[in-house]
Design a protein around this motif. Structure first.
Motif, short mmCIF file in Angstrom:
data_model
loop_
_atom_site.label_atom_id
_atom_site.label_comp_id
_atom_site.label_asym_id
_atom_site.label_seq_id
_atom_site.Cartn_x
_atom_site.Cartn_y
_atom_site.Cartn_z
N GLN A 1 0.83 -1.20 0.00
CA GLN A 1 0.00 0.00 0.00
C GLN A 1 0.87 1.25 0.00
O GLN A 1 0.59 2.22 -0.72
CB GLN A 1 -0.91 0.00 1.23
N GLU B 1 2.38 1.84 -3.47
CA GLU B 1 1.42 2.32 -4.46
C GLU B 1 1.13 3.81 -4.29
O GLU B 1 1.11 4.57 -5.26
CB GLU B 1 0.11 1.51 -4.33
N VAL B 2 0.94 4.25 -3.05
CA VAL B 2 0.65 5.65 -2.79
C VAL B 2 1.89 6.51 -3.04
O VAL B 2 1.81 7.60 -3.60
CB VAL B 2 0.14 5.84 -1.34
N LYS C 1 4.26 6.15 -5.13
CA LYS C 1 4.60 6.33 -6.55
C LYS C 1 3.44 6.90 -7.36
O LYS C 1 3.51 6.98 -8.58
CB LYS C 1 5.06 4.99 -7.14
N ARG C 2 2.38 7.30 -6.66
CA ARG C 2 1.20 7.80 -7.35
C ARG C 2 1.48 9.14 -8.04
O ARG C 2 0.90 9.45 -9.08
CB ARG C 2 0.05 7.94 -6.35
N GLU C 3 2.35 9.96 -7.44
CA GLU C 3 2.66 11.26 -8.00
C GLU C 3 4.17 11.43 -8.13
O GLU C 3 4.94 10.85 -7.37
CB GLU C 3 2.08 12.37 -7.11
N LEU D 1 -2.32 11.92 0.72
CA LEU D 1 -1.62 10.66 0.45
C LEU D 1 -1.29 9.92 1.74
O LEU D 1 -1.54 8.72 1.86
CB LEU D 1 -0.34 10.93 -0.35
#
Length: 296
Positions: free
Chosen positions: A146, A149-150, A152-154, A167
């Protein structure tokens, strides 16, 4: 701004004092601090406190009949507790924004400085409460998957990503410095470029730093409620935050800083960036070719 360990300290101490107690009166001394119209402050009176919880960096006081008071301390907002009886008067004059009087004492919301940003919001029901959740994941319970994923989201610096409340929940300027130092990562490293090993290290450091400081603060204060200046972003045992020019506790090299907007990042060039000094926007532009690239 109070961050996760500070908010958890407040919650632990308020639970001991407020759970099961009825609110006698909510006094609002500054009209701008109350950001909601309905339900009203009067609607909370005689209601019993059922729970206290954290919503990002906000503190939620849950009353009977699903009424919630959301307190956002922002940068300079703080709580003060006065034991015994009720108080309608201000505490400390102009810094008092509001007070909540209970049978066993009064909780004051104070805010120093000329910019008044702290707020109170009253809502009814879990659905209305959820609208005030910034949406960041729980940094103490999230899995590595988790977290990755968060993270590398931005495409931003890892410090900016960690302090984004949409985030990650509860991390601000101070503890992001401490987390990145523990993880041996540059604050300006772009989040999508982090390797799996670096992500694992950062996830472990995040949990370790936040849990350690939450435990330390609660052990330090015990049942004593924090007074003026006790909840601060500058603690003597921090490794790098607020330690510009002082020796890094790991390598002994002087702690560096980068100033930007209203914030600054504190870091160890040796431990976090291979001995290379990060460019400060203002000073590096001023010094140009004379800006030092390394500690030497």
């Amino acid at each position: 701004m109070p961050e996760l360990p500070d908010v958890e300290l407040y919650l632990a101490l308020l639970r001991k004092r407020l759970i099961g107690k009825k609110l006698i009166k909510l006094n609002v001394f500054n009209p701008f601090v109350l950001r909601s119209v309905a339900p009203t402050a009067k609607d909370l009176e005689t209601r019993e406190v059922r729970e206290l919880r954290r919503l990002g960096k906000r503190i939620v006081i849950g009353f009977s009949d699903e009424l919630f008071l959301i307190v956002h301390l922002m940068i300079a907002g703080r709580f003060r507790w006065v034991e015994g009886g009720t108080a309608d008067t201000r505490l400390g004059g102009k810094i008092s924004m509001a007070s909540l009087s209970f049978e066993n004492g009064t909780l004051f919301l104070t805010e120093a400085g000329s910019k008044k940003r702290a707020s109170l919001t009253i809502v009814h029901g879990e659905h209305a409460l959820s609208a005030h959740d910034p949406g960041g994941i729980d940094v103490l319970t999230c899995s590595v998957a988790q977290f990755r994923e968060v993270l590398k989201r931005e495409n931003h610096s890892v410090k900016d990503v960690l302090t984004n409340p949409h985030l990650f929940s509860g991390i601000g300027n101070a503890y992001s410095d401490e987390i990145l130092h523990a993880a041996r990562l540059s604050p300006l490293k772009r989040s999508p470029t982090l390797t799996d090993e670096e992500i694992q290290r950062l996830h472990e450091s995040m949990g370790q730093v936040l849990r350690e400081w939450t435990t330390r603060l609660q052990a330090e204060f015990g049942n004593k409620f924090p007074g003026a200046g006790d909840v601060t972003a500058f603690r003597p045992d921090f490794a790098v935050h607020g330690k510009y020019g002082e020796p890094c506790p790991v390598c002994g090299k002087p702690v560096q800083r980068i100033r930007y907007a209203d914030n600054e990042a504190n870091y160890c060039a040796q431990c976090q960036n291979g001995g290379r000094v990060l460019a400060d926007r203002a000073m590096s532009r001023l010094l140009k070719d004379d800006w030092p690239r390394t500690l030497d």
